[in-house]
Design an enzyme around this catalytic site. Structure first.
Site, mmCIF file in Angstrom:
data_model
loop_
_atom_site.group_PDB
_atom_site.id
_atom_site.type_symbol
_atom_site.label_atom_id
_atom_site.label_comp_id
_atom_site.label_asym_id
_atom_site.label_seq_id
_atom_site.Cartn_x
_atom_site.Cartn_y
_atom_site.Cartn_z
ATOM 1 N N ASP A 1 35.977 48.010 40.273
ATOM 2 C CA ASP A 1 34.824 47.330 39.694
ATOM 3 C C ASP A 1 33.666 47.365 40.684
ATOM 4 O OD1 ASP A 1 33.617 45.484 37.645
ATOM 5 O OD2 ASP A 1 33.343 44.300 39.466
ATOM 6 N N TYR B 1 25.698 46.077 43.909
ATOM 7 C CA TYR B 1 26.648 45.846 45.019
ATOM 8 C C TYR B 1 26.489 46.871 46.156
ATOM 9 C CZ TYR B 1 29.464 43.227 41.526
ATOM 10 O OH TYR B 1 29.924 42.377 40.553
ATOM 11 N N LYS C 1 27.767 48.561 36.607
ATOM 12 C CA LYS C 1 26.893 47.665 35.824
ATOM 13 C C LYS C 1 25.412 47.970 36.029
ATOM 14 C CE LYS C 1 30.313 44.111 36.924
ATOM 15 N NZ LYS C 1 30.663 44.298 38.345
ATOM 16 N N HIS D 1 24.922 43.740 33.358
ATOM 17 C CA HIS D 1 25.385 42.754 34.341
ATOM 18 C C HIS D 1 25.057 41.321 33.923
ATOM 19 C CE1 HIS D 1 26.347 42.726 38.924
ATOM 20 N NE2 HIS D 1 26.805 41.637 38.358
HETATM 21 N N1 LIG Z 1 30.033 40.243 36.904
HETATM 22 C C1 LIG Z 1 29.643 39.407 37.846
HETATM 23 O O1 LIG Z 1 28.564 38.792 37.781
HETATM 24 C C2 LIG Z 1 30.530 39.190 39.033
HETATM 25 C C3 LIG Z 1 30.355 38.063 39.853
HETATM 26 C C4 LIG Z 1 31.207 37.892 40.933
HETATM 27 C C5 LIG Z 1 32.211 38.821 41.192
HETATM 28 N N2 LIG Z 1 32.350 39.927 40.394
HETATM 29 C C6 LIG Z 1 33.400 40.949 40.658
HETATM 30 O O2 LIG Z 1 34.642 40.281 40.859
HETATM 31 C C7 LIG Z 1 35.195 40.642 42.121
HETATM 32 C C8 LIG Z 1 36.031 39.510 42.688
HETATM 33 O O3 LIG Z 1 35.322 38.315 42.743
HETATM 34 P P1 LIG Z 1 34.995 37.577 44.115
HETATM 35 O O4 LIG Z 1 34.834 38.578 45.184
HETATM 36 O O5 LIG Z 1 33.889 36.637 43.817
HETATM 37 O O6 LIG Z 1 36.254 36.629 44.342
HETATM 38 P P2 LIG Z 1 37.836 36.748 44.539
HETATM 39 O O7 LIG Z 1 38.316 38.120 44.323
HETATM 40 O O8 LIG Z 1 38.411 35.628 43.736
HETATM 41 O O9 LIG Z 1 38.002 36.328 46.059
HETATM 42 C C9 LIG Z 1 37.728 37.198 47.110
HETATM 43 C C10 LIG Z 1 38.113 36.486 48.412
HETATM 44 O O10 LIG Z 1 39.520 36.244 48.434
HETATM 45 C C11 LIG Z 1 40.092 36.781 49.618
HETATM 46 N N3 LIG Z 1 41.423 37.268 49.214
HETATM 47 C C12 LIG Z 1 41.721 38.371 48.468
HETATM 48 N N4 LIG Z 1 43.038 38.447 48.245
HETATM 49 C C13 LIG Z 1 43.608 37.378 48.857
HETATM 50 C C14 LIG Z 1 44.951 36.926 48.987
HETATM 51 N N5 LIG Z 1 45.956 37.580 48.426
HETATM 52 N N6 LIG Z 1 45.161 35.804 49.710
HETATM 53 C C15 LIG Z 1 44.137 35.130 50.277
HETATM 54 N N7 LIG Z 1 42.838 35.508 50.179
HETATM 55 C C16 LIG Z 1 42.581 36.622 49.477
HETATM 56 C C17 LIG Z 1 39.141 37.862 50.072
HETATM 57 O O11 LIG Z 1 39.136 38.035 51.468
HETATM 58 P P3 LIG Z 1 39.553 39.446 52.155
HETATM 59 O O12 LIG Z 1 38.644 40.507 51.616
HETATM 60 O O13 LIG Z 1 39.363 39.193 53.608
HETATM 61 O O14 LIG Z 1 41.002 39.653 51.774
HETATM 62 C C18 LIG Z 1 37.789 37.280 49.634
HETATM 63 O O15 LIG Z 1 37.311 36.363 50.609
HETATM 64 C C19 LIG Z 1 33.951 41.022 42.948
HETATM 65 O O16 LIG Z 1 34.278 41.753 44.111
HETATM 66 C C20 LIG Z 1 33.156 41.786 41.919
HETATM 67 O O17 LIG Z 1 33.693 43.099 41.784
HETATM 68 C C21 LIG Z 1 31.554 40.107 39.315
#
Ligand SMILES: NC(=O)c1ccc[n+]([C@@H]2O[C@H](COP(=O)([O-])OP(=O)(O)OC[C@H]3O[C@@H](n4cnc5c(N)ncnc54)[C@H](OP(=O)(O)O)[C@@H]3O)[C@@H](O)[C@H]2O)c1
Length: 343
Positions: free
Chosen positions: A74, A79, A108, A141
């Site tokens: 994704d 990004y 997006k 997006h």
């Molecule tokens: N459409 C939108 O508007 C939108 C908005 C927000 C996000 N997104 C997408 O969704 C993806 C994920 O969302 P997000 O980055 O906000 O949050 P997330 O995936 O819920 O959380 C990411 C965080 O969790 C940590 N992490 C990952 N796996 C883990 C595990 N097994 N145990 C403990 N910690 C862990 C990561 O650190 P490390 O990297 O150090 O492991 C990072 O700090 C984004 O990267 C993006 O692609 C889309």
């Protein structure tokens, strides 16, 4: 969930073990399959703007991810990770590990390119960065159109949607969808559009279960992708937030029963709900941990118990856009300053 797309061999690093696991897929309205988990690649935002990958870190993460079984990535033009994802895919195709058609890329359209005539150009820019000749899934997006200077534009998101439909007809994208649309906005696209959205990406986690929205989307065949899947388990915007943590007793007891970690339990909970989680990690161990969720199932009672954490809390709340006519969320009393506008 659709019939399993492929068997993936996941090598368990460090242990020298290998196990075969099925990563299922979900059927979209266009008849194509979306792998049931994707790797998030948004690296965050700081005072300098979007955080960029250094020394090809993200390219190496994506290559490793392909090795351990991820097939879905994704990204978004905003990004700034499209190029390194493309480089990783190219290298893995050249190594003979995967073929292009094994990989599913979601990217997006950014808010400043919402005019119908701008959409194909935006897609061509993404294709160039990715080094590909088609995108598997292209999402709007936000429903919010902005001018180049980030002032609010009056472009109706239905005009933008027609641009996405044009692109699908041209073949430069195979599937089209939405992100951060609310139910009424999705209903309008379903009513006035000529192509049904294939997917919608919204914030789904323990504290934002989105039961009604998820059920509505799925009743229309629109696959739900859940972003920020770990919710309060991890720090948000650099600080700890209220809510269940990795050692939460309810989640820990379920995790113990299956010999899994609590992050694996919350990802599996999304799989049970047919929501495609897109966890982000750049850590090799967690990369493997997060995809190692296809060898057990939760009971309906356990799913219900986890649904009970819902507090309707969002972590992506761009209240600086809340006076835009197409702002999708409830307004707040004290909107934050727009980080995209440099003063
Ligand atoms: N459409 C939108 O508007 C939108 C908005 C927000 C996000 N997104 C997408 O969704 C993806 C994920 O969302 P997000 O980055 O906000 O949050 P997330 O995936 O819920 O959380 C990411 C965080 O969790 C940590 N992490 C990952 N796996 C883990 C595990 N097994 N145990 C403990 N910690 C862990 C990561 O650190 P490390 O990297 O150090 O492991 C990072 O700090 C984004 O990267 C993006 O692609 C889309």
């Amino acid at each position: 969930m659709a019939v399993c797309a492929r068997l993936l061999v996941l090598s368990l690093w460090g242990l020298g073990l290998a196990s075969t696991m099925e990563v299922p897929s979900l059927k979209m309205n266009n008849g194509r399959d979306m792998p049931a988990i994707g790797l998030g690649t948004y690296l965050g935002f700081d005072q300098n703007g979007v955080v960029k990958s250094k020394d090809k870190q993200l390219r190496d993460v994506v290559m490793r991810a392909i090795d351990v079984g991820y097939r879905h990535f994704d990204t978004a033009s905003v990004y700034e990770t499209e190029q390194e994802i493309g480089e990783a895919v190219k290298m893995k195709v050249e190594e003979g590990v995967v073929k292009r058609e094994d990989i599913f890329i979601t990217t997006k359209l950014w808010n400043t390119q919402h005019r119908r005539t701008e959409v194909a150009q935006a897609i061509n820019d993404s294709l160039k960065k990715l080094g590909l000749d088609y995108i598997d899934l292209y999402l709007m997006h936000w429903p919010i159109g902005l001018n180049a200077d980030y002032s609010h534009s009056d472009v109706d998101f239905m005009e933008t949607w027609r641009g996405l439909e044009d692109a699908q007809r041209m073949g430069i994208v195979k599937g089209i969808g939405l992100s951060n649309f609310n139910k009424q906005q999705l209903e309008r696209v379903l009513k006035e559009g000529t192509i049904k959205p294939d997917a919608i990406q919204i914030e789904v986690h323990l504290q934002n279960v989105q039961k009604e929205m998820v059920e509505f989307c799925q009743s229309e065949g629109v696959v739900v992708m859940g972003y920020s899947p770990f919710g309060s388990l991890v720090a948000r915007h650099g600080s700890t937030v209220e809510g269940p943590k990795i050692d939460d007793p309810v989640l820990s007891s379920i995790a113990q029963k299956y010999g899994k970690t609590t992050p694996q339990i919350v990802l599996r909970w999304q799989i049970e709900r047919k929501v495609v989680p897109i966890p982000k990690t750049v850590n090799p161990k967690r990369l493997e941990e997060n995809i190692n969720i296809f060898d057990f199932t939760l009971t309906p009672d356990e799913v219900e118990k986890i649904n009970g954490f819902d507090t309707h809390t969002r972590y992506t709340l761009p209240s600086f856009w809340q006076n835009h006519p197409y702002y999708p969320f409830d307004k707040v009393d004290n909107p934050i300053a727009d980080p995209f506008i440099k003063v």
